[in-house]
Design a protein around this motif. Sequence first.
Motif, PDB file in Angstrom:
ATOM      1  N   ASP A   1      -1.692   4.128  -0.423  1.00 27.61           N
ATOM      2  CA  ASP A   1      -2.786   4.318   0.534  1.00 27.61           C
ATOM      3  C   ASP A   1      -3.995   3.447   0.235  1.00 27.61           C
ATOM      4  O   ASP A   1      -4.908   3.349   1.061  1.00 27.61           O
ATOM      5  N   SER A   2      -4.043   2.862  -0.945  1.00 30.66           N
ATOM      6  CA  SER A   2      -5.158   1.992  -1.331  1.00 30.66           C
ATOM      7  C   SER A   2      -4.589   0.637  -1.715  1.00 30.66           C
ATOM      8  O   SER A   2      -4.023   0.489  -2.790  1.00 30.66           O
ATOM      9  N   LYS A   3      -4.746  -0.325  -0.852  1.00 33.17           N
ATOM     10  CA  LYS A   3      -4.196  -1.658  -1.110  1.00 33.17           C
ATOM     11  C   LYS A   3      -5.319  -2.677  -1.215  1.00 33.17           C
ATOM     12  O   LYS A   3      -6.405  -2.460  -0.707  1.00 33.17           O
ATOM     13  N   VAL A   4      -5.015  -3.798  -1.842  1.00 36.28           N
ATOM     14  CA  VAL A   4      -5.954  -4.905  -1.916  1.00 36.28           C
ATOM     15  C   VAL A   4      -5.224  -6.161  -1.441  1.00 36.28           C
ATOM     16  O   VAL A   4      -4.064  -6.384  -1.802  1.00 36.28           O
ATOM     17  N   THR A   5      -5.885  -6.944  -0.601  1.00 38.02           N
ATOM     18  CA  THR A   5      -5.261  -8.168  -0.101  1.00 38.02           C
ATOM     19  C   THR A   5      -5.248  -9.236  -1.195  1.00 38.02           C
ATOM     20  O   THR A   5      -6.026  -9.179  -2.154  1.00 38.02           O
ATOM     21  N   MET A   6      -4.393 -10.211  -1.022  1.00 40.41           N
ATOM     22  CA  MET A   6      -4.311 -11.315  -1.978  1.00 40.41           C
ATOM     23  C   MET A   6      -5.641 -12.057  -2.050  1.00 40.41           C
ATOM     24  O   MET A   6      -6.110 -12.402  -3.137  1.00 40.41           O
ATOM     25  N   THR A   7      -6.251 -12.271  -0.901  1.00 41.75           N
ATOM     26  CA  THR A   7      -7.532 -12.983  -0.869  1.00 41.75           C
ATOM     27  C   THR A   7      -8.594 -12.229  -1.665  1.00 41.75           C
ATOM     28  O   THR A   7      -9.314 -12.813  -2.486  1.00 41.75           O
ATOM     29  N   ASP A   8      -8.682 -10.924  -1.440  1.00 44.88           N
ATOM     30  CA  ASP A   8      -9.668 -10.116  -2.168  1.00 44.88           C
ATOM     31  C   ASP A   8      -9.347 -10.055  -3.656  1.00 44.88           C
ATOM     32  O   ASP A   8     -10.244 -10.120  -4.495  1.00 44.88           O
ATOM     33  N   LEU A   9      -8.072  -9.933  -3.983  1.00 45.47           N
ATOM     34  CA  LEU A   9      -7.668  -9.872  -5.382  1.00 45.47           C
ATOM     35  C   LEU A   9      -8.030 -11.165  -6.112  1.00 45.47           C
ATOM     36  O   LEU A   9      -8.580 -11.130  -7.215  1.00 45.47           O
ATOM     37  N   ALA A  10      -7.775 -12.295  -5.481  1.00 49.60           N
ATOM     38  CA  ALA A  10      -8.115 -13.580  -6.087  1.00 49.60           C
ATOM     39  C   ALA A  10      -9.629 -13.709  -6.269  1.00 49.60           C
ATOM     40  O   ALA A  10     -10.099 -14.163  -7.318  1.00 49.60           O
ATOM     41  N   ARG A  11     -10.377 -13.283  -5.255  1.00 50.22           N
ATOM     42  CA  ARG A  11     -11.845 -13.356  -5.346  1.00 50.22           C
ATOM     43  C   ARG A  11     -12.358 -12.451  -6.462  1.00 50.22           C
ATOM     44  O   ARG A  11     -13.188 -12.866  -7.285  1.00 50.22           O
ATOM     45  N   LEU A  12     -11.836 -11.227  -6.533  1.00 51.46           N
ATOM     46  CA  LEU A  12     -12.276 -10.285  -7.572  1.00 51.46           C
ATOM     47  C   LEU A  12     -11.925 -10.779  -8.980  1.00 51.46           C
ATOM     48  O   LEU A  12     -12.679 -10.552  -9.922  1.00 51.46           O
ATOM     49  N   ALA A  13     -10.802 -11.465  -9.103  1.00 57.60           N
ATOM     50  CA  ALA A  13     -10.360 -11.971 -10.405  1.00 57.60           C
ATOM     51  C   ALA A  13     -10.933 -13.342 -10.730  1.00 57.60           C
ATOM     52  O   ALA A  13     -10.724 -13.852 -11.830  1.00 57.60           O
TER      53      ALA A  13
END
Length: 152
Positions: free
Chosen positions: A47-59
């Motif tokens: 129910d809680s997902k993170v997009t690849m774009t957001d994951l890359a930005r956060l990392a």
Amino acid sequence: MLKIKNARRNNQRQTNIIKYDLPLFYRKQQVTATEAQVIALIPKGEDSKVTMTDLARLASLDTRTVQNIISSAKKKGVPILSSRKAGDSGYYIATTEEERRRGLATLRHQIKEISAGIEGVEGADLDRWQRSTGFNEQLEKIMKRKREMKYD
């Protein structure tokens, strides 16, 4: 195991088998510090997902690096899955057997799509694909529409 039918090698038809059993080599490895950083950013639960774009930005990494990290972590036993549903896509860490089952169904579907693409390319007529697929006719329609729009 996944069968790829009618694969061609040296102009002979044969059936190839792709095994997706992981070598023990991966299962015995621990995640790296960078992998741990990325894994920590992936939400737990479908129910809680993170997009690849957001994951890359956060990392603070590029998407290709994050994709490679996720692939490596999966091979090491981290239950990272993804959803490709429109408006609800992203990565998550499975926390229940039902989440794992749904996520694995998505991965198996991807395998079938990739295998179908492999079969299509292997069976393609390198000299006549444009005619057999109707490519030339469709391209001509597009060019005609562009010319008509230019003069309107």
